[in-house]
Motif scaffolding. Structure first.
Motif, PDB file in Angstrom:
ATOM      1  N   VAL A 231       0.832  -1.202   0.000  1.00  9.83           N
ATOM      2  CA  VAL A 231       0.000   0.000   0.000  1.00  9.83           C
ATOM      3  C   VAL A 231       0.868   1.254   0.000  1.00  9.83           C
ATOM      4  N   GLY A 232       0.482   2.252  -0.782  1.00  8.84           N
ATOM      5  CA  GLY A 232       1.118   3.565  -0.745  1.00  8.84           C
ATOM      6  C   GLY A 232       2.259   3.759  -1.713  1.00  8.84           C
ATOM      7  N   VAL A 233       3.187   2.833  -1.758  1.00  4.52           N
ATOM      8  CA  VAL A 233       4.336   2.865  -2.680  1.00  4.52           C
ATOM      9  C   VAL A 233       4.557   1.432  -3.149  1.00  4.52           C
ATOM     10  N   ASP A 234       5.494   1.239  -4.068  1.00  8.81           N
ATOM     11  CA  ASP A 234       5.820  -0.120  -4.509  1.00  8.81           C
ATOM     12  C   ASP A 234       6.552  -0.869  -3.397  1.00  8.81           C
ATOM     13  N   ALA A 235       6.410  -2.177  -3.391  1.00  3.46           N
ATOM     14  CA  ALA A 235       7.149  -3.002  -2.434  1.00  3.46           C
ATOM     15  C   ALA A 235       8.646  -2.790  -2.672  1.00  3.46           C
ATOM     16  N   PRO A 236       9.424  -2.723  -1.613  1.00  2.65           N
ATOM     17  CA  PRO A 236      10.863  -2.521  -1.790  1.00  2.65           C
ATOM     18  C   PRO A 236      11.519  -3.695  -2.510  1.00  2.65           C
ATOM     19  N   THR A 237      12.424  -3.399  -3.423  1.00  8.41           N
ATOM     20  CA  THR A 237      13.094  -4.459  -4.182  1.00  8.41           C
ATOM     21  C   THR A 237      14.160  -5.170  -3.357  1.00  8.41           C
ATOM     22  N   TRP A 238      14.499  -4.630  -2.188  1.00 11.03           N
ATOM     23  CA  TRP A 238      15.500  -5.302  -1.358  1.00 11.03           C
ATOM     24  C   TRP A 238      14.947  -6.531  -0.653  1.00 11.03           C
TER      25      TRP A 238
ATOM     26  N   HIS B  14       6.188  -7.821   7.371  1.00 18.89           N
ATOM     27  CA  HIS B  14       5.382  -6.806   8.070  1.00 18.89           C
ATOM     28  C   HIS B  14       5.860  -5.414   7.664  1.00 18.89           C
ATOM     29  N   ASP B  15       4.910  -4.500   7.538  1.00 15.46           N
ATOM     30  CA  ASP B  15       5.224  -3.118   7.185  1.00 15.46           C
ATOM     31  C   ASP B  15       4.392  -2.191   8.057  1.00 15.46           C
TER      32      ASP B  15
ATOM     33  N   GLU C  32      13.266  15.161   3.466  1.00 13.08           N
ATOM     34  CA  GLU C  32      12.661  16.418   3.039  1.00 13.08           C
ATOM     35  C   GLU C  32      11.155  16.219   2.872  1.00 13.08           C
ATOM     36  N   ALA C  33      10.418  17.300   2.943  1.00 14.06           N
ATOM     37  CA  ALA C  33       8.963  17.232   2.849  1.00 14.06           C
ATOM     38  C   ALA C  33       8.522  16.600   1.536  1.00 14.06           C
ATOM     39  N   GLY C  34       7.550  15.704   1.623  1.00 10.20           N
ATOM     40  CA  GLY C  34       6.991  15.075   0.440  1.00 10.20           C
ATOM     41  C   GLY C  34       7.785  13.892  -0.094  1.00 10.20           C
ATOM     42  N   GLN C  35       8.933  13.594   0.491  1.00 12.29           N
ATOM     43  CA  GLN C  35       9.758  12.482   0.017  1.00 12.29           C
ATOM     44  C   GLN C  35       9.117  11.158   0.394  1.00 12.29           C
ATOM     45  N   ARG C  36       9.128  10.233  -0.554  1.00 10.98           N
ATOM     46  CA  ARG C  36       8.653   8.861  -0.351  1.00 10.98           C
ATOM     47  C   ARG C  36       9.703   7.919  -0.907  1.00 10.98           C
ATOM     48  N   PRO C  37       9.762   6.696  -0.412  1.00  8.33           N
ATOM     49  CA  PRO C  37      10.788   5.785  -0.915  1.00  8.33           C
ATOM     50  C   PRO C  37      10.501   5.332  -2.345  1.00  8.33           C
TER      51      PRO C  37
END
Length: 150
Positions: A51-58, A67-68, A140-145
């Motif tokens: 949810v929210g962003v793509d699953a991390p590739t790591w 768990h997230d 910084e503001a607005g940054q997402r992974p």
């Protein structure tokens, strides 16, 4: 005010407290702190349902019981993945810049964090008993992974 109405007003907080204690307070805590949590059986399920962003590739190939916990704006996240596969080769050892923003009931209890971690794109990742603990902290503001390990 009638006697029954007054009794109802007195019993309402008690009933609410009982309801919270029996229905998993994590949903209430998440709403108050503006966070959300997800659990996935394996990496494929995480890639489909993150949810929210793509699953991390790591996330390792054999990652399971993932768990997230993340803020609703995705500016902070902490992830626990069980498995024994190594991290992708795109992850590089680096100085640790931060620590997870919050602790969930599923997170391991740590006395300290290492000075060096794996830098996997925007995430910092460290080994824990039986798997990996990773986190993202916006600088910084607005940054997402981003999902990709750089």
């Amino acid at each position: 005010m009638t006697k029954h109405r007054l009794q109802g007003l007195i019993l309402l907080p008690i009933a609410a407290g009982l309801l919270l204690s029996t229905t998993g307070c994590s949903a209430v805590i998440d709403a108050v702190h503006r966070t959300h949590q997800e659990t996935f059986t394996d990496r494929a399920a995480a890639e489909r349902g993150w949810v929210g962003v793509d699953a991390p590739t790591w996330l390792p190939a054999d990652a399971a019981d993932i768990h997230d916990l993340a803020t609703d704006d995705e500016s902070q996240a902490v992830i626990l993945a069980h498995g024994s596969s190594p991290l992708p080769s795109t992850c590089q050892e680096a100085d640790r810049r931060g620590i997870p923003f919050d602790t969930a009931s599923w997170a391991p209890v740590l006395d300290r964090f290492p000075d060096r971690v794996a830098r996997c794109g925007d995430y910092e990742v460290m080994p824990v008993d039986g798997g990996w603990l990773g986190w993202f902290s916006a600088t910084e503001a607005g940054q997402r992974p981003t999902a990709a390990a750089r």
